[in-house]
Design an enzyme around this catalytic site. Structure first.
Site, PDB file in Angstrom:
ATOM      1  N   PRO A 141     -11.292   5.915   0.868  1.00 27.64           N
ATOM      2  CG  PRO A 141     -11.646   5.228   3.129  1.00 27.64           C
ATOM      3  CD  PRO A 141     -12.266   4.905   1.636  1.00 27.64           C
ATOM      4  N   GLY A 181      -5.192   5.558   2.244  1.00 22.94           N
ATOM      5  CA  GLY A 181      -3.842   5.114   3.143  1.00 22.94           C
ATOM      6  C   GLY A 181      -4.915   4.341   4.906  1.00 22.94           C
ATOM      7  CB  ALA A 182      -8.576   4.442   5.243  1.00 16.75           C
ATOM      8  N   GLY A 183      -6.003   1.184   5.150  1.00 13.16           N
ATOM      9  CA  GLY A 183      -6.608  -0.153   4.797  1.00 13.16           C
ATOM     10  C   GLY A 183      -7.910  -0.679   4.038  1.00 13.16           C
ATOM     11  CG  LEU A 184     -11.313   0.744   3.395  1.00 10.38           C
ATOM     12  CD1 LEU A 184     -12.282   1.817   2.836  1.00 10.38           C
ATOM     13  CD2 LEU A 184     -11.428  -0.791   3.718  1.00 10.38           C
ATOM     14  N   GLY A 185      -7.401  -0.422   1.003  1.00 16.83           N
ATOM     15  CA  GLY A 185      -6.211  -1.003  -0.049  1.00 16.83           C
ATOM     16  C   GLY A 185      -6.660   0.412  -1.433  1.00 16.83           C
ATOM     17  CG  ASP A 210      -3.482  -4.348   0.240  1.00 18.67           C
ATOM     18  OD1 ASP A 210      -3.201  -5.363   0.575  1.00 18.67           O
ATOM     19  OD2 ASP A 210      -3.730  -3.254  -0.113  1.00 18.67           O
ATOM     20  CB  SER A 270      -2.164   2.786  -2.993  1.00 15.98           C
ATOM     21  OG  SER A 270      -1.910   1.459  -2.093  1.00 15.98           O
ATOM     22  CB  ALA A 271      -3.982  -2.214  -3.358  1.00 10.97           C
TER      23      ALA A 271
HETATM   24  O1  PMV Z   1      -3.603  -0.898   4.467  1.00  9.27           O
HETATM   25  P1  PMV Z   1      -3.346  -1.906   3.855  1.00  9.27           P
HETATM   26  O2  PMV Z   1      -4.176  -1.864   2.327  1.00  9.27           O
HETATM   27  O3  PMV Z   1      -1.584  -0.919   3.028  1.00  9.27           O
HETATM   28  O4  PMV Z   1      -3.135  -3.296   3.602  1.00  9.27           O
HETATM   29  C1  PMV Z   1      -1.139  -3.271   3.705  1.00  9.27           C
HETATM   30  C2  PMV Z   1      -0.813  -4.486   4.486  1.00  9.27           C
HETATM   31  C3  PMV Z   1       0.177  -4.931   5.245  1.00  9.27           C
HETATM   32  O5  PMV Z   1      -0.080  -6.591   4.972  1.00  9.27           O
HETATM   33  C4  PMV Z   1       0.539  -4.470   6.141  1.00  9.27           C
HETATM   34  C5  PMV Z   1       1.157  -4.777   3.262  1.00  9.27           C
HETATM   35  C6  PMV Z   1       1.080  -5.957   2.472  1.00  9.27           C
HETATM   36  O6  PMV Z   1       1.827  -5.795   1.949  1.00  9.27           O
HETATM   37  O7  PMV Z   1       0.230  -7.170   2.591  1.00  9.27           O
END
Ligand code: PMV
Length: 328
Positions: free
Chosen positions: A111, A113-117, A163, A119-120
């Site tokens: 998903p 922008g949900a913290g699972l990376g 990420d 975009s990376a």
């Molecule tokens: O939510 P994500 O997957 O974009 O993770 C961001 C992680 C941060 O530590 C908040 C930013 C970063 O570049 O490390």
């Protein structure tokens, strides 16, 4: 035509603090983004995105200077496309072919922008696919470095290497500033809860930066996360799951203190804990999206699946392989 995939990740420990040089330990998970790149005869770029846990959209870039032709709301397209544009810039640069054009197709089960990376994973897989397509395959560490540079541009210099290194290398990794290493980690019993929403990484990182500049205690909180990560690394080496869980709980509290949790993330964290998780925390930038819990049984996943805040609860396996070539 070349297809590559790269995994998403959860942060076992250390998000946000890693931006200020503290260590972090993200772990790649078996949810992947697949990107196909096909070289065009001109310098144009056409991107098809499907399955991004959002309605699919298409963007057509011409050769000229006019705006791209889009069939989705601007903000959504701008967010996703800036990573694609920067990844293509990195691939062109690596191959020494600044005029290379591509047809790009993106499919992802991570998903956005949900913290699972997400975009990376897209950036990493696209750099791999595009450089292979140009006959200049890169080693995973170089892909990680190029993907970091792309994210750094998009996020106005507010990005860590965590990420992108994790997505390129797979498994568990440790990142502290420019020092990036893979870590020996056996399978961990990850359970993920997703609230169906997303957080704005740039805004959340900027919020922590302001807080840290304004208050000494916020700077101390960031340092405390670093100290916690060092304890967590020892627990990971000893495979001490209950200590890992306890430290995840503390890490969530410190992230809350920095203002990056949300009502739904807190509700999911508590549902997982009450369901028997050894520990639970938000993962990634926060603001909405996912939590990660440790649970060897099925209690946390079941509790999450009944929690009103949770839209989807699932087990996630460690992805031992990072970026890789796929059959098209
Ligand atoms: O939510 P994500 O997957 O974009 O993770 C961001 C992680 C941060 O530590 C908040 C930013 C970063 O570049 O490390």
């Amino acid at each position: 035509m070349t297809t590559c995939s790269a995994p998403g990740k959860v942060y076992l420990f250390g998000e946000h603090a890693v931006v200020y040089g503290e260590p972090a330990v993200p772990c790649a998970i078996e949810r992947r983004a697949r990107v196909t790149a096909e070289k065009r005869s001109d310098a144009g770029l056409r991107v098809n995105a499907t399955d991004l846990s959002l309605d699919g959209f298409t963007v057509e870039y011409g050769d000229g200077d006019g705006p791209p032709n889009v069939d989705a709301p601007r903000s959504l397209v701008e967010d996703g496309m800036s990573y694609v544009e920067e990844a293509v810039t990195q691939a062109r640069d690596a191959a020494g072919d600044p005029e290379a054009g591509f047809e790009v197709t993106i499919e992802s089960d991570i998903p956005l922008g949900a913290g699972l990376g997400s975009s990376a994973a897209v950036t990493t897989a696209l750099i791999d696919a595009a450089t292979r397509e140009l006959g200049t395959p890169l080693a995973p560490r170089e892909i990680a470095d190029r993907a970091f540079r792309a994210e750094y541009e998009v996020q106005d210099g507010q990005a860590s290497r965590a990420d992108t290194f994790c997505s390129a290398m797979g498994g568990a990794v440790r990142v502290e500033g420019d020092d990036c290493r893979t870590v020996d980690a056996a399978e961990l019993p990850f359970v993920i809860g997703f609230d169906g929403g997303a957080g704005d990484t740039g805004q959340l990182v900027a919020g922590v930066r302001r807080l840290r500049e304004e208050y000494g205690f916020a700077a101390t909180t960031v340092e405390s996360i670093g100290a916690l990560v060092r304890s967590g690394e020892r627990a990971l080496a000893d495979r001490d799951l209950s200590e890992l869980g306890r430290l995840m709980d503390v890490n969530h509290g410190l992230l809350s203190a920095l203002g990056v949790s949300s009502r739904t993330l807190d509700d999911m964290v508590w549902a997982a804990r009450e369901g028997g998780a050894l520990g639970a925390k938000l993962t990634g930038a926060g603001g909405g999206g996912c939590i990660v819990a440790l649970d060897e049984g099925d209690g946390a996943r079941t509790a999450l699946s009944y929690a009103p805040a949770c839209q989807e609860a699932f087990r996630a396996e460690l992805a031992t392989e990072g970026v890789r070539v796929e059959d098209p």
